[in-house]
Design an enzyme around this catalytic site. Structure first.
Site, PDB file in Angstrom:
ATOM      1  N   TYR A 165      16.927  14.504 -16.449  1.00  0.00           N
ATOM      2  CA  TYR A 165      16.467  13.274 -16.370  1.00  0.00           C
ATOM      3  C   TYR A 165      17.114  12.496 -17.481  1.00  0.00           C
ATOM      4  O   TYR A 165      16.940  11.065 -16.582  1.00  0.00           O
ATOM      5  CB  TYR A 165      15.341  13.650 -17.737  1.00  0.00           C
ATOM      6  CG  TYR A 165      13.829  12.336 -17.947  1.00  0.00           C
ATOM      7  CD1 TYR A 165      13.223  12.557 -17.129  1.00  0.00           C
ATOM      8  CD2 TYR A 165      13.816  11.689 -18.998  1.00  0.00           C
ATOM      9  CE1 TYR A 165      11.629  11.408 -17.190  1.00  0.00           C
ATOM     10  CE2 TYR A 165      12.899   9.976 -19.173  1.00  0.00           C
ATOM     11  CZ  TYR A 165      12.163  10.617 -18.296  1.00  0.00           C
ATOM     12  OH  TYR A 165      11.326   9.590 -18.518  1.00  0.00           O
ATOM     13  N   LYS A 169      17.186   8.775 -14.207  1.00  0.00           N
ATOM     14  CA  LYS A 169      16.962   7.767 -14.731  1.00  0.00           C
ATOM     15  C   LYS A 169      18.276   6.782 -14.786  1.00  0.00           C
ATOM     16  O   LYS A 169      17.700   6.159 -14.061  1.00  0.00           O
ATOM     17  CB  LYS A 169      16.341   7.864 -16.283  1.00  0.00           C
ATOM     18  CG  LYS A 169      14.199   8.567 -15.919  1.00  0.00           C
ATOM     19  CD  LYS A 169      13.738   8.341 -15.173  1.00  0.00           C
ATOM     20  CE  LYS A 169      12.123   8.346 -15.357  1.00  0.00           C
ATOM     21  NZ  LYS A 169      11.714   7.485 -14.301  1.00  0.00           N
TER      22      LYS A 169
END
Length: 323
Positions: A165, A169
């Site tokens: 993640y 991001k």
């Protein structure tokens, strides 16, 4: 209602729940016609359900607004392109794109599987590109447009157990900055938001992981004071996803024409402009190549003085080099 987005068409991915839903409702209340994309997957990306997107569209229409649902998986180019095409088919134009779609597959990096890595990168990072590419082609031709991406403190600062993640991001932040440079000359802006809100995704993070992050100063904003503020804000209801929607919608407005390539942190009543990665926070300079002995002396005393390790080893662990 000021109708600040009257006549505008805005496509939003992952808008069936959470911050996406709140933003869709707010934009529609300001006169925007909204494409509500959401395949209705579970937080880990599994499953499919048309209801979340359909329900948001129904809410908007019940309030007198105009919206159209799209249920595509934006992790493929076909899916991303379909979101943009839905706007053109339904309303004949597109003025803005907001990329909310994301999943979580948290695991410590030494336990993470290839599938857990690939699935998150495919949806959370590639899912931004698959919509941005066709929107950029259109916006470049029409000489206007707004793109708003969603990054995260996990990618900008780091959170334990989120290698996939965080990488996605951080990639979104890079995509935002580069796309802003590619498109700025055509009157198009590309910005990003790193939100702090209590959503369905954040609810899936185990308490053990939260504790580790807090112990290491990795909660949003970092440090005990920030964590105390976060808890107080959550207790008062200020961590709701609707708190992030106004800044997101603001970046769609005409008056935000000169805000480009920026990343904002938004949590509760706090809106912050994040530092640029360059120029360097600090630097040391020599007219020539550094020697190892010189770096051994200058890096700890000058370049890294007072800069903490975000995840230091415990004091009873024997670490070579630690005095």
């Amino acid at each position: 209602m000021a109708n600040l987005l009257e006549g505008r068409v805005v496509a939003m991915t992952g808008a069936g729940r959470g911050i996406g839903r709140a933003t869709a409702l707010l934009a529609a209340s300001e006169g925007a016609r909204v494409i509500v994309n959401d395949p209705g997957v579970n937080p880990d990306g599994s499953g499919h359900d048309d209801d979340p997107a359909a329900q948001v569209v129904a809410e908007i229409k019940d309030a007198g607004g105009n919206a159209t649902a799209n249920f595509a998986d934006v992790s493929s180019m076909e899916g991303g392109e379909s979101v943009i095409q839905t706007a053109l088919d339904a309303y004949g134009k597109l003025d803005g794109l907001i990329n909310f779609a994301a999943i979580l597959r948290d695991r410590m990096v030494f336990n993470m599987t290839e599938d857990e890595w690939d699935d998150v990168i495919r949806i959370d990072l590639k899912g931004h590109f698959t919509t941005t590419k066709p929107a950029a082609v259109l916006f470049r031709q029409q000489r206007h447009g707004r793109i708003i991406n969603y990054s995260s403190v996990s990618g900008l600062q780091g959170n334990s157990g989120q290698a996939n993640y965080g990488a996605a991001k951080a990639g979104v932040a890079g995509l935002t900055r580069v796309s802003a440079r590619d498109l700025g000359r055509y009157g198009v802006t590309v910005n990003a938001i790193a939100p702090g809100a209590a959503t369905r995704l954040t609810a899936t993070v185990p308490d053990s992981a939260r504790q580790i992050r807090q112990q290491r100063g990795m909660s949003s904003g970092g440090g005990r004071a920030a964590e105390a503020q976060r808890q107080a804000a959550q207790a008062s209801g200020m961590r709701g996803p609707e708190m992030v929607a106004p800044m997101t919608v603001y970046l769609l407005l005409d008056e935000a024409w000169n805000i480009n390539g920026k990343i904002f942190s938004v949590a509760g009543g706090q809106v912050g402009l994040l530092n640029e990665i360059y120029p360097p926070l600090r630097q040391i300079y020599k007219d020539g190549m550094w020697t190892l002995d010189e770096l051994r002396q200058q890096v700890p005393t000058q370049l890294m003085a007072g800069i903490p390790n975000p995840a230091p080893p415990p004091g009873d662990l024997e670490v070579p080099g630690r005095s």
